[in-house]
Design an enzyme around this catalytic site. Structure first.
Site, PDB file in Angstrom:
ATOM      1  N   SER A  10       1.468  -7.625  -1.379  1.00 18.35           N
ATOM      2  CA  SER A  10       2.198  -8.808  -0.560  1.00 18.35           C
ATOM      3  C   SER A  10       1.266  -9.938  -0.450  1.00 18.35           C
ATOM      4  O   SER A  10       1.712 -11.087  -0.102  1.00 18.35           O
ATOM      5  CB  SER A  10       2.478  -8.214   0.911  1.00 18.35           C
ATOM      6  OG  SER A  10       1.262  -8.208   1.607  1.00 18.35           O
ATOM      7  N   THR A  21       1.664  -4.776   3.987  1.00 23.32           N
ATOM      8  CA  THR A  21       1.574  -5.214   5.595  1.00 23.32           C
ATOM      9  C   THR A  21       0.628  -6.421   5.642  1.00 23.32           C
ATOM     10  O   THR A  21       1.114  -7.129   6.716  1.00 23.32           O
ATOM     11  CB  THR A  21       0.520  -4.208   6.452  1.00 23.32           C
ATOM     12  OG1 THR A  21      -0.775  -3.961   5.854  1.00 23.32           O
ATOM     13  CG2 THR A  21       1.149  -2.728   6.524  1.00 23.32           C
ATOM     14  N   ASP A  22       0.078  -6.968   4.649  1.00 23.79           N
ATOM     15  CA  ASP A  22      -0.780  -8.105   4.867  1.00 23.79           C
ATOM     16  C   ASP A  22       0.123  -9.368   5.277  1.00 23.79           C
ATOM     17  O   ASP A  22      -0.277 -10.102   6.094  1.00 23.79           O
ATOM     18  CB  ASP A  22      -1.794  -8.538   3.594  1.00 23.79           C
ATOM     19  CG  ASP A  22      -2.786  -7.441   3.461  1.00 23.79           C
ATOM     20  OD1 ASP A  22      -3.105  -6.764   4.588  1.00 23.79           O
ATOM     21  OD2 ASP A  22      -3.326  -7.291   2.467  1.00 23.79           O
ATOM     22  N   THR A  75       0.806  -1.222   0.033  1.00 22.80           N
ATOM     23  CA  THR A  75       0.035   0.036  -0.085  1.00 22.80           C
ATOM     24  C   THR A  75       0.871   1.148  -0.139  1.00 22.80           C
ATOM     25  O   THR A  75       0.578   2.250  -0.632  1.00 22.80           O
ATOM     26  CB  THR A  75      -0.923  -0.068   1.134  1.00 22.80           C
ATOM     27  OG1 THR A  75      -1.932  -1.068   0.973  1.00 22.80           O
ATOM     28  CG2 THR A  75      -1.636   1.251   1.456  1.00 22.80           C
TER      29      THR A  75
HETATM   30  N1  ASP Z   1      -2.826  -5.421   0.315  1.00 21.28           N
HETATM   31  C1  ASP Z   1      -1.796  -4.619   0.770  1.00 21.28           C
HETATM   32  C2  ASP Z   1      -0.429  -5.419   0.866  1.00 21.28           C
HETATM   33  O1  ASP Z   1      -0.435  -6.217   1.788  1.00 21.28           O
HETATM   34  C3  ASP Z   1      -2.144  -4.004   2.185  1.00 21.28           C
HETATM   35  C4  ASP Z   1      -0.882  -3.049   2.728  1.00 21.28           C
HETATM   36  O2  ASP Z   1       0.032  -3.012   2.289  1.00 21.28           O
HETATM   37  O3  ASP Z   1      -1.169  -2.312   3.766  1.00 21.28           O
HETATM   38  O4  ASP Z   1       0.320  -5.421  -0.212  1.00 21.28           O
END
Ligand code: ASP
Length: 309
Positions: A54, A85-86, A12
């Site tokens: 991710s 973050t995922d 993100t």
């Molecule tokens: N869907 C995103 C990822 O994990 C979520 C994030 O980065 O917060 O790539």
């Protein structure tokens, strides 16, 4: 000034809004330009490794990044990795296992809101990550929100809150709020020579035990060719040993050479296979206790151990 290698992988933090939703598209240079303060902290070299959400990462990605860090280990004082973050806690756990006797900081960060949007948490997270990467701390860390967490203790617990990660069964390395900074710094003692063990065996599956689940899921996991199973059990390590008795299927799996490790569905306190009859019976059947490990740490550890034993 410290020399930092900045690896960008997407997430993100690097996303732009499109008609299909948020898509990672910004480069490391784009990110740095939006937080010019970090250029005063350290000398930064950018390596744009990939631009992925991710959820699309594979164990091969972790192996490649571990090798990349190994190949550049002597040239840089620290490493920052921007990441979605995922699955960040899986990556940080995997790197913690693969970067053996790490004597420098490897810091993962990202954000809940893309850097280009107002009120994004990306700028403060990047500043924190580069500060830690420029420090004398050694190890893999996640720097995010108001915490710095050891890589193999992290878990994403919020989908949107800016303090997305929690440190599980270990006090965070750094925690700050309006009362000040609390520190639990790692001792920093590195016992041997740094090396990268980048091999992972991806044939590992996690199974969450739920009421009513039938034990033939274990036979299915074995038939699919998995060499390791992480059982996410109830509480201190409970599986059904009555109506849907899991013990015979677990024994069959272990008899075929599959490693079965038990972790808890509870966030804190881990498993204790000495407490209840079902835990004791599971341990007698050959189930290994994951102790205080998170699912992320246990799953990646099993991938690591199976590939390296
Ligand atoms: N869907 C995103 C990822 O994990 C979520 C994030 O980065 O917060 O790539």
């Amino acid at each position: 000034m410290k020399n930092i290698l900045f690896l960008t992988t997407g997430g993100t933090i690097a996303c732009e809004e499109t008609e299909e939703g948020l898509i990672p598209s910004l480069s490391g240079q784009d990110l740095i330009e939006r937080v010019p303060e970090i250029k005063t902290l350290c000398q930064i070299t950018v390596a744009d490794v990939c631009k992925l959400d991710s959820s699309n990462l594979q164990p091969e990605n972790w192996s490649k990044w571990a090798k990349l860090i190994g190949d550049n280990y002597t040239k840089y004082d620290g490493f920052v990795i921007t990441h979605g973050t995922d699955t960040m806690a899986y990556t940080s756990s995997a790197l913690s296992h693969m970067l053996v006797n790490l004597g420098k900081p490897v810091v993962l960060t990202g954000s809940q809101v893309p850097i280009n949007l107002a009120n994004s948490d990306a700028r403060s997270n990047l500043e924190l990550a580069f500060t830690i990467a420029s420090s004398n701390l050694a190890g893999v860390f996640i720097a995010f929100g108001n915490k710095v967490i050891k890589g193999d203790c992290a878990k994403k617990i919020f989908a949107k809150n800016f303090n997305a990660f929690e440190s599980i069964n270990e006090t965070p390395v750094l925690f700050f709020d309006k009362t000040g900074i609390k520190k639990n710094l790692p001792c920093g003692e590195v016992l041997g020579e740094f090396k990268v063990e980048e091999k992972l065996d991806p044939r590992v599956m996690a199974i969450t035990i739920t009421p009513g689940l039938r034990p033939d899921i274990i036979d299915f996991a074995v038939a699919q060719g998995n060499k390791g199973i992480v059982l996410e059990c109830f509480g201190a390590g409970g599986v059904d040993t009555a109506t849907n008795n899991f013990l015979p299927a677990i024994k069959r799996a272990i008899h075929k050479g599959v490693r079965v490790v038990c972790v808890s569905q509870c966030l804190f306190d881990g498993v204790d296979l000495t407490l209840y009859p079902m835990g004791i019976l599971a341990a007698q059947a050959g189930v290994e206790s994951g102790g205080l490990m998170t699912l992320e740490a246990a799953l990646t550890k099993l991938m690591f151990v199976l590939a390296n034993e």
